[in-house]
Write a protein that holds these residues in place. Structure first.
Motif, mmCIF file in Angstrom:
data_model
loop_
_atom_site.group_PDB
_atom_site.id
_atom_site.type_symbol
_atom_site.label_atom_id
_atom_site.label_comp_id
_atom_site.label_asym_id
_atom_site.label_seq_id
_atom_site.Cartn_x
_atom_site.Cartn_y
_atom_site.Cartn_z
ATOM 1 N N ASN A 177 35.778 50.668 36.397
ATOM 2 C CA ASN A 177 34.957 49.850 36.875
ATOM 3 C C ASN A 177 35.773 49.021 37.853
ATOM 4 O O ASN A 177 34.616 48.698 39.284
ATOM 5 C CB ASN A 177 34.611 48.757 35.801
ATOM 6 N N THR A 178 37.002 48.829 38.031
ATOM 7 C CA THR A 178 37.286 47.932 39.376
ATOM 8 C C THR A 178 37.447 48.780 40.412
ATOM 9 O O THR A 178 37.150 48.243 41.516
ATOM 10 C CB THR A 178 39.040 47.882 38.933
ATOM 11 N N LYS A 179 37.582 50.308 40.592
ATOM 12 C CA LYS A 179 37.499 51.003 41.746
ATOM 13 C C LYS A 179 36.029 50.916 42.398
ATOM 14 O O LYS A 179 35.924 51.148 43.400
ATOM 15 C CB LYS A 179 37.921 52.478 41.314
ATOM 16 N N ALA A 180 35.013 50.959 41.296
ATOM 17 C CA ALA A 180 33.651 50.920 41.560
ATOM 18 C C ALA A 180 33.290 49.613 42.358
ATOM 19 O O ALA A 180 32.599 49.561 43.411
ATOM 20 C CB ALA A 180 32.873 51.271 40.432
ATOM 21 N N ARG A 181 33.874 48.672 41.735
ATOM 22 C CA ARG A 181 33.536 47.262 42.398
ATOM 23 C C ARG A 181 34.300 47.119 43.783
ATOM 24 O O ARG A 181 33.802 46.430 44.675
ATOM 25 C CB ARG A 181 34.082 46.152 41.455
ATOM 26 N N GLU A 182 35.454 47.606 43.757
ATOM 27 C CA GLU A 182 36.254 47.928 45.248
ATOM 28 C C GLU A 182 35.596 48.554 46.277
ATOM 29 O O GLU A 182 35.526 48.065 47.405
ATOM 30 C CB GLU A 182 37.749 48.411 44.877
ATOM 31 N N VAL A 184 32.383 48.626 46.701
ATOM 32 C CA VAL A 184 31.241 47.682 47.195
ATOM 33 C C VAL A 184 31.632 46.361 47.737
ATOM 34 O O VAL A 184 30.806 45.646 48.117
ATOM 35 C CB VAL A 184 29.920 47.748 46.115
ATOM 36 N N GLY A 185 32.999 46.240 47.772
ATOM 37 C CA GLY A 185 33.542 45.166 48.281
ATOM 38 C C GLY A 185 33.487 44.100 47.261
ATOM 39 O O GLY A 185 33.771 42.528 47.565
ATOM 40 N N MET A 186 33.390 44.221 46.202
ATOM 41 C CA MET A 186 33.145 42.919 45.168
ATOM 42 C C MET A 186 34.826 42.546 44.774
ATOM 43 O O MET A 186 34.858 41.541 44.319
ATOM 44 C CB MET A 186 32.319 43.403 43.756
ATOM 45 N N VAL A 187 35.860 43.532 44.671
ATOM 46 C CA VAL A 187 37.073 42.859 44.203
ATOM 47 C C VAL A 187 38.015 43.601 45.272
ATOM 48 O O VAL A 187 37.894 44.529 46.043
ATOM 49 C CB VAL A 187 37.367 43.390 43.039
ATOM 50 N N PRO A 188 39.040 42.667 45.665
ATOM 51 C CA PRO A 188 39.972 43.386 46.392
ATOM 52 C C PRO A 188 40.763 44.582 46.174
ATOM 53 O O PRO A 188 40.992 44.809 44.881
ATOM 54 C CB PRO A 188 40.826 42.004 46.777
ATOM 55 N N THR A 383 36.081 40.475 29.524
ATOM 56 C CA THR A 383 35.499 41.827 30.068
ATOM 57 C C THR A 383 34.131 41.324 30.664
ATOM 58 O O THR A 383 33.787 41.750 31.604
ATOM 59 C CB THR A 383 35.549 42.814 29.218
ATOM 60 N N LYS A 384 33.289 40.543 29.883
ATOM 61 C CA LYS A 384 32.149 40.002 30.130
ATOM 62 C C LYS A 384 32.260 39.207 31.610
ATOM 63 O O LYS A 384 31.350 39.359 32.285
ATOM 64 C CB LYS A 384 31.571 39.427 28.989
ATOM 65 N N ALA A 385 33.344 38.452 31.446
ATOM 66 C CA ALA A 385 33.535 37.473 32.542
ATOM 67 C C ALA A 385 33.575 38.266 33.989
ATOM 68 O O ALA A 385 33.275 37.944 34.967
ATOM 69 C CB ALA A 385 34.440 36.350 32.390
ATOM 70 N N PHE A 386 34.432 39.352 33.757
ATOM 71 C CA PHE A 386 34.701 40.295 34.717
ATOM 72 C C PHE A 386 33.701 41.054 35.302
ATOM 73 O O PHE A 386 33.212 40.843 36.604
ATOM 74 C CB PHE A 386 35.902 41.193 34.653
ATOM 75 N N GLU A 387 32.816 41.438 34.568
ATOM 76 C CA GLU A 387 31.492 42.005 34.880
ATOM 77 C C GLU A 387 30.557 41.081 35.436
ATOM 78 O O GLU A 387 29.694 41.512 36.365
ATOM 79 C CB GLU A 387 30.957 42.604 33.552
ATOM 80 N N SER A 388 30.667 39.963 35.295
ATOM 81 C CA SER A 388 29.613 38.923 35.766
ATOM 82 C C SER A 388 30.332 38.359 37.150
ATOM 83 O O SER A 388 29.635 37.498 37.613
ATOM 84 C CB SER A 388 29.346 37.794 34.808
ATOM 85 N N SER A 393 40.335 41.307 37.566
ATOM 86 C CA SER A 393 40.797 42.466 36.957
ATOM 87 C C SER A 393 42.074 42.164 36.158
ATOM 88 O O SER A 393 42.441 42.665 35.016
ATOM 89 C CB SER A 393 40.944 43.798 37.833
ATOM 90 N N ILE A 394 42.957 41.150 36.841
ATOM 91 C CA ILE A 394 44.463 40.864 36.057
ATOM 92 C C ILE A 394 44.085 40.107 34.939
ATOM 93 O O ILE A 394 44.622 40.358 33.712
ATOM 94 C CB ILE A 394 45.050 40.023 37.190
ATOM 95 N N ASP A 395 43.084 39.387 34.835
ATOM 96 C CA ASP A 395 42.527 38.587 33.575
ATOM 97 C C ASP A 395 42.333 39.546 32.339
ATOM 98 O O ASP A 395 42.684 39.436 31.164
ATOM 99 C CB ASP A 395 41.380 37.574 33.687
ATOM 100 N N VAL A 396 41.564 40.619 32.887
ATOM 101 C CA VAL A 396 41.176 41.702 31.833
ATOM 102 C C VAL A 396 42.386 42.590 31.191
ATOM 103 O O VAL A 396 42.573 42.891 30.006
ATOM 104 C CB VAL A 396 40.011 42.592 32.174
#
Length: 406
Positions: A177-182, A184-188, A383-388, A393-396
């Motif tokens: 999930n983190t790689k997918a968000r990275e 599209v520029g959603m996470v560093p 997990t829900k907070a990260f998805e929102s 990612s560190i929190d998860v």
């Protein structure tokens, strides 16, 4: 490290860790097999049987000893009586025993009173039998404790591996999930790197848990004989102290069933038997004896066909050796008595320590259960907070790590 490589290594590790076949076995089945096949236990049982026969042999000291003897004798000449009476014209020539003669007879010896020496020998044989039985029980209890530890160590290692696999699966999903968000520029990029490091650590922990299973299997197979690797079927359980007996109950049970106490008691009885045997040196020995001739043709006029009698033997003085041996035996008896009292106190203290450790473990289990519920809910929320987009990612990963520790 790419996701494909991580998946490949994980599948390969799981494949290598799983045996081609396994032998499912319950705790009771493993215990029964060990008790019936273990070489140390079988050797102890043979020793007990040995002393059982020696105990029966000691009882035979109460009974008479009957022997049958047959002898053929050749002398240099006949045993004869030659006598001349000067006052009378009489000369006596009489053969008392021919040069060759045969004797066959049965003899009997029966100890009637030995100063309690025979009783002491029987008590000593009983004490040695009890001592061998105590050694056997000690071996059994030690092996049972060893089997219990190794059996449930395997069960615990299996459950730990399942937990590590669950953590790994969760971190793997989070990494994807983190790689997918990275992408599209959603996470560093740093967050995906952190997720990858955590995933690698989870994979190492999971592989280590698989190795722990193999080690636990090898340890269990050292106690039981199986064609394949063992597979436990009896799960872990928790004992509620509220439904268990009191500390005093366990202390009495430990003292009453401890092989150590039984062994010391046997040694005390053996010392008492030794003291009684030494005391018998002050007393006379009374015995009955007899003889019966089977073959009477070669008897002389001086030989009886049979006879019975009673004898007495009393050792009056032997240089104070008996007295000193008696005093040494009495000190040995006192030594064993002191050891018995101390062993009982030590066992009662040990039972108290284990009982309180059990209470402590149960309290820790209850607290861990509450912490587990919190960790599960915390991971769900993070997990829900990260998805929102409201958590990193560190929190998860931190939440997932917290769950794995519980």
């Amino acid at each position: 490290m790419s996701v494909r490589l991580i998946l490949y290594l994980a599948v390969l590790s799981a494949f290598l860790a799983v045996p081609a076949s396994a032998d499912p076995i319950s705790y009771s089945e493993a215990m029964q097999q060990m008790l019936s096949e273990n070489g140390n236990i079988l050797a102890g049982e043979s020793t007990v049987e040995q002393y059982s026969y020696e105990k029966k042999a000691a009882f035979g000291l109460h009974l008479p000893t009957i022997t049958v003897d047959a002898r053929y004798t050749h002398m240099n000449d006949d045993l004869a009586l030659h006598m001349t009476i000067p006052a009378l014209p009489i000369q006596i020539n009489h053969t008392l025993q021919e040069q060759n003669f045969f004797r066959a007879y049965a003899s009997m010896m029966w100890p009637i009173f030995t100063g309690f020496q025979v009783s002491a020998a029987n008590h000593a044989a009983t004490a040695q039998y009890d001592n061998a039985q105590a050694d056997l029980n000690a071996t059994k209890y030690a092996m049972m404790h060893d089997l219990t530890s190794k059996y449930f160590a395997l069960e615990l290692a299996t459950e730990a591996a399942a937990l590590r696999k669950e953590v790994y699966d969760g971190l793997q999903q989070h990494y994807e999930n983190t790689k997918a968000r990275e992408a599209v520029g959603m996470v560093p990029h740093v967050e995906s790197l952190h997720a990858e490091v955590s995933l690698n650590e989870a994979m190492r922990s999971y592989n280590q848990s698989l190795r722990d299973i193999e080690i636990a299997k090898a340890a269990l197979k050292s106690l039981i004989t199986l064609e394949h690797d063992p597979e436990t079927t009896t799960g872990l359980f928790v004992l509620d102290p509220a439904y268990m007996e009191s500390l005093n109950y366990f202390q009495q049970a430990v003292v009453g069933n401890s092989p150590q106490i039984h062994k010391i008691t046997a040694m005390q009885n053996l010392a008492s038997a030794g003291l009684a045997a030494k005391r018998s040196t002050y007393m006379p020995t009374v015995y009955a004896f007899g003889n019966y001739e089977f073959y009477k043709d070669d008897l002389t006029m001086l030989d009886p066909e049979w006879y019975l009698g009673i004898g007495l033997q009393w050792k009056i003085f032997e240089g104070m050796g008996g007295h000193n041996q008696y005093m040494a035996a009495s000190k040995l008896e006192q030594t064993v008595m002191h050891k018995t009292a101390q062993a009982k106190r030590d066992l009662e203290t040990l039972a108290e320590v284990y009982y309180k450790q059990m209470l402590k473990a149960y309290e820790s289990y209850n607290r861990a259960t509450e912490s587990l519920e919190f960790a599960q809910e915390y991971l769900r929320v993070r997990t829900k907070a990260f998805e929102s987009g409201f958590a990193t990612s560190i929190d998860v990963v931190d939440a997932q790590t917290l769950l794995s520790k519980n």
